[in-house]
Design an enzyme around this catalytic site. Sequence first.
Site, mmCIF file in Angstrom:
data_model
loop_
_atom_site.group_PDB
_atom_site.id
_atom_site.type_symbol
_atom_site.label_atom_id
_atom_site.label_comp_id
_atom_site.label_asym_id
_atom_site.label_seq_id
_atom_site.Cartn_x
_atom_site.Cartn_y
_atom_site.Cartn_z
ATOM 1 N N HIS A 160 -41.921 -76.395 23.426
ATOM 2 C CA HIS A 160 -41.331 -77.723 23.693
ATOM 3 C C HIS A 160 -41.571 -78.685 22.525
ATOM 4 C CE1 HIS A 160 -41.239 -76.396 27.957
ATOM 5 N NE2 HIS A 160 -42.401 -75.860 27.633
ATOM 6 N N SER A 282 -31.214 -89.705 -2.991
ATOM 7 C CA SER A 282 -30.332 -90.656 -2.319
ATOM 8 C C SER A 282 -29.713 -91.574 -3.362
ATOM 9 C CB SER A 282 -31.143 -91.476 -1.317
ATOM 10 O OG SER A 282 -30.496 -92.700 -1.055
ATOM 11 N N LYS A 288 -36.236 -91.097 -2.111
ATOM 12 C CA LYS A 288 -35.864 -89.994 -1.221
ATOM 13 C C LYS A 288 -35.748 -88.637 -1.911
ATOM 14 C CE LYS A 288 -33.905 -90.518 2.569
ATOM 15 N NZ LYS A 288 -34.261 -90.134 3.917
ATOM 16 N N GLU A 295 -30.553 -78.245 5.674
ATOM 17 C CA GLU A 295 -29.681 -78.897 6.669
ATOM 18 C C GLU A 295 -28.331 -78.183 6.724
ATOM 19 O OE1 GLU A 295 -30.868 -83.545 6.801
ATOM 20 O OE2 GLU A 295 -30.230 -82.797 4.870
#
Length: 464
Positions: A160, A282, A288, A295
């Site tokens: 979980h 970024s 960043k 992804e």
Amino acid sequence: MKNKTNPLWGGRFKQKSSELLKKINNSISFDYKLASQDLRVSKAYCKALCKSKIISKKEETLIVDCLKTIENDILEKKLKLNEDFEDIHMNIEMELKKRIGTTAGKLHTGRSRNDQVATDLKLWIKEKTLFILNLLENLQKVLVKKSEENIFTIMPGFTHLQNAQPISLAHYFMAFFEMFERDKGRFFDMINRLDECPLGSGALAGTNFSKIDRKYLAKSLGFRKPTENSLDSVSDRDYAIEFLSNLSILAVHFSRIAEDFIIWCSNEFSFIKFSDLHCTGSSIMPQKKNPDAVELVRSKASRVFGNLLSLLTTLKGLPMTYSKDLQEDKEPVFDSFDTMEIVIIIMTELLKELVINKAKMLKSSNNGYSTATDIADWLVQNTELTFRDAHHKTGKIVLLAEQKGCNLDELDITDFKKIEPQINNQIFGYIGIKNSVKNKSSYGGTGFKKIKEAIQRAKKKIKK
Ligand code: ARG
């Protein structure tokens, strides 16, 4: 008039095709990918025609030699494929005709594009599957190497997404070794079922040329045997569905490892870092470093599932036997292969470069009272308590630790005794993170010794 209609099937036509028909009907823009399979199939077929005396040895040599020159020109990108000729099969036949004249017209004797394309696609899938199997085995080797380096790297195991029990990072990597091993198994099973040659089935009914030796054809193209039923041969694409289905399951596995890595590289977790090779910055936030590669691996699964669904839907309710709908089988197959090829390669590279923050993993694995189960197990092994009672008492111990704001190993022996007087100092040897991992000594468990054994077994599997 003669020039206007299609050179391959224009006999019964008075007008040439409309530009719109060409647009919807032409597949050459994508089925050029079947060129080398199509040439291989044609060479084998030509030899079978000669063997059954339908064409002479001289004609065979003429055709086969010319097919070889076409192959060469395609490889060297010297041959321009022509949009006027629908697909790869017609393009190659027209090129053959251009180069050797009317003898070219004998090659399609007893053959249809229906059995031809099914054979081409099977060969293509088989070839690409062997390539994928190779890539997966490379990835497994990296997983084994990473596992060997991280047997004693302890991390939280989650259920979980809550800290559940400490595990070894090697155990985590080896879980994916197993998944990829089954993925490989599915591809092997698929090859085994696909390994029957449709060539010689004709358009649908079989052909009038019974002398064409289908066993010889199958063998010369590397298939185990010829297909048994001509209707089945030209109409089904279950092998392509199976290929897409196997790629989809593979994509699921990659999306899960990708998701874990995305979580792990967040500032909050900081379990891992990716090398600059696999991150992007970024355009506005200078600090960043985003994990774009993983992804995308996570989301590539969706397009691979889409391709599977697309082909399933094409086949669903399609009347027997061949309909042009079946031409729509290729793009999903090509796209899923291209997608998963890059996914496997980039994940292999990324794993090799992965920087692991062992200290942070170890620290986190002590959060969330992750050795509570070990206390309950100790009570079962050292007192008369049943597991249910031991579970209940351990729950109370966790509650106490929570109230005191400390970890389980920071509790005092008197705290333990308040809840269960039979507990003694031995318990501290049991609830430490390292011992908790070490004691998971069941077959397939995360215990250090068990992982070492699992790694040895895995090595044998990939050595073959
Ligand atoms: N390009 C076609 C395909 O991919 C070849 C088969 C054409 N057959 C036909 N009966 N029109 O399916």
